[in-house]
Scaffold this active site. Structure first.
Site, short mmCIF file in Angstrom:
data_model
loop_
_atom_site.label_atom_id
_atom_site.label_comp_id
_atom_site.label_asym_id
_atom_site.label_seq_id
_atom_site.Cartn_x
_atom_site.Cartn_y
_atom_site.Cartn_z
N ASN A 66 -60.87 -65.59 64.48
CA ASN A 66 -60.89 -64.76 63.14
C ASN A 66 -59.88 -65.11 62.34
OD1 ASN A 66 -62.07 -61.16 62.90
ND2 ASN A 66 -63.29 -63.17 62.43
N THR A 83 -59.29 -57.96 64.96
CA THR A 83 -60.52 -58.94 64.62
C THR A 83 -61.76 -57.93 64.46
OG1 THR A 83 -61.12 -59.10 67.12
CG2 THR A 83 -59.47 -60.87 66.09
N CYS A 84 -62.77 -58.66 64.16
CA CYS A 84 -64.21 -57.82 63.95
C CYS A 84 -65.18 -57.71 65.04
CB CYS A 84 -64.89 -58.84 62.69
SG CYS A 84 -63.77 -58.48 61.25
N ASP A 85 -64.52 -58.03 66.14
CA ASP A 85 -65.16 -57.79 67.46
C ASP A 85 -64.88 -56.58 68.09
OD1 ASP A 85 -66.58 -58.05 69.74
OD2 ASP A 85 -65.45 -59.91 70.52
#
Ligand SMILES: *Cc1c(COP(=O)(O)O)cnc(C)c1O
Length: 385
Positions: A363, A324-326
């Protein structure tokens, strides 16, 4: 970390991924059977009710049903799951201490009639069902040294137990016994054995007040190894057996193991999506992470043994990241790993408990699919979404 034993298993993960995609969770039914039978051997005469919460999967339920197992339910979804597998409701208890009236009716409609309460508000909910229910009073035994102290949120204080039992009797309720949960992954069995001893005292005191209890539910919490050092469960349970032997003879004993049954039975298979060199560190971005199957690293505070069955070469300082983009989505940092290629497979071990169960699709990364090997009699090699 000693991983050679884990690597010895011969599963062809590449073949599984080519057939079923990635990420995957491989559930081995034989491991479920082995865990159930070894806990049964460690606690002879104790009715083991599998707590569905850590891995609510129909194949696990079907395998345990084939072994004539019992089940511990907490929610309507868990009721649906066991009902769909065809479990006899009389082999189930409902152990959530706090329920809506509609939840009670849902379980009763299925045929599950044993419930857990821990306070007066909850007792009063059962007045309407007093002729068709049996109740266990949950007592709290705080366990500040576990990270998962399940007696903080639930259970009456030991000093309150007799008062609540007398109140229940006054209301005409059928309280048949006591229950407790000393906390999950309880590495020291003295928690269980002390709690059994304290419950023994409450059971004997209750008799003096005219309340006859017939049942003691010693909960879950039985530990598994996450570091490769095996735990001998028969030896672990020795002090618990000792205390159980001191109970009045007519007491029927139940347990609610969750993690112990399912944790070792699942292997997570994920693949490298991309690679970046950032400063000193090589970052590998996997298709599964802490929002997915590795969610237990956040919620359950566990760190899973990893292995890299197809990697070779000079180890380098590396990071294993989720997809994910986290930025919180990192599985392991500052570890020495042989170089991995895009598409290469990474294995997570002991990933059955509190992993997939708490995974999200943040996401829009889909939860891992299950592949079942050595499954139950009817459902073999099912792939469930
Ligand atoms: C979570 C839970 C269990 C299972 O606990 P483990 O530590 O996984 O064995 C059993 N009983 C109750 C009431 C629970 O909440």
């Amino acid at each position: 970390m000693e991983l050679s034993a884990l690597n010895a298993n011969q599963t062809d993960y590449r073949k599984l991924v080519s057939e079923h995609g990635s990420p995957l969770l491989v559930l081995d039914g034989d491991a479920i059977r082995k865990q159930y039978l070894s806990l049964q051997q460690a606690l002879p005469g104790v009715a083991l009710h599998y707590a569905l919460k850590p891995l609510p999967h129909d194949a696990v339920v079907a395998i345990l049903k084939d072994l004539n197992g019992y089940f511990d339910l907490a929610t309507n979804g868990e009721v649906d799951l066991v009902r769909n597998v065809g479990v006899d409701p009389e082999r189930c208890i409902h152990s959530h201490p706090i329920k809506r009236d509609s939840d009670i009716r849902y379980a009763l409609d299925y045929g599950c009639s044993t419930f857990v309460v821990d306070n007066i508000v909850e007792l009063e909910k059962f007045v309407a069902y007093k002729d068709v229910t049996q109740l266990l009073l949950r007592v709290s035994f705080r366990n500040p040294d576990t990270k998962i102290d399940l007696s903080k949120k639930f259970g009456c204080r030991q000093e309150e137990a007799i008062g609540l039992l007398c109140k229940a009797k006054e209301l005409g309720l059928n309280v048949i016994g006591l229950s407790f949960h000393v906390g999950s992954q309880a590495v020291n069995p003295v928690r269980h054995s002390n709690a059994v001893a304290a419950c023994n005292n409450i059971i004997r005191e209750a008799a003096q007040f005219g309340v006859t209890l017939t049942t003691l539910d010693i909960g879950g919490g039985f530990p598994v190894s996450y570091d490769g050092n095996p735990i001998d469960i028969v030896e672990y349970c020795a002090p618990i057996r000792e205390q159980l032997a001191l109970l009045p003879e007519h007491i029927r004993v139940l347990a609610e193991p969750g993690r112990y049954i399912c944790a070792p039975a699942v292997t997570a298979v994920s693949s490298v999506m991309g690679i970046a060199q950032r400063g000193e560190q090589t970052w590998y971005y996997l298709d599964d992470g802490v929002y997915g199957s590795y969610s237990g690293q956040i919620y359950d505070h566990m760190v899973y043994p990893l292995s890299f069955p197809y990697a070779s070469g000079e180890p380098q300082l590396s990071v294993l990241s989720g997809p994910t983009c986290d930025s919180i989505d990192v599985i392991r940092e500052d570890i020495m790993l042989p170089p991995l290629a895009v598409g290469e497979i990474v294995i997570g071990h002991v990933m059955g408990a509190y992993t997939w169960a708490s995974a999200t699709e943040f996401n829009f990364f889909r939860k891992a699919n299950f592949v079942v090997v050595n499954g139950p009699c009817e459902i073999n090699a099912v792939v469930a979404a």
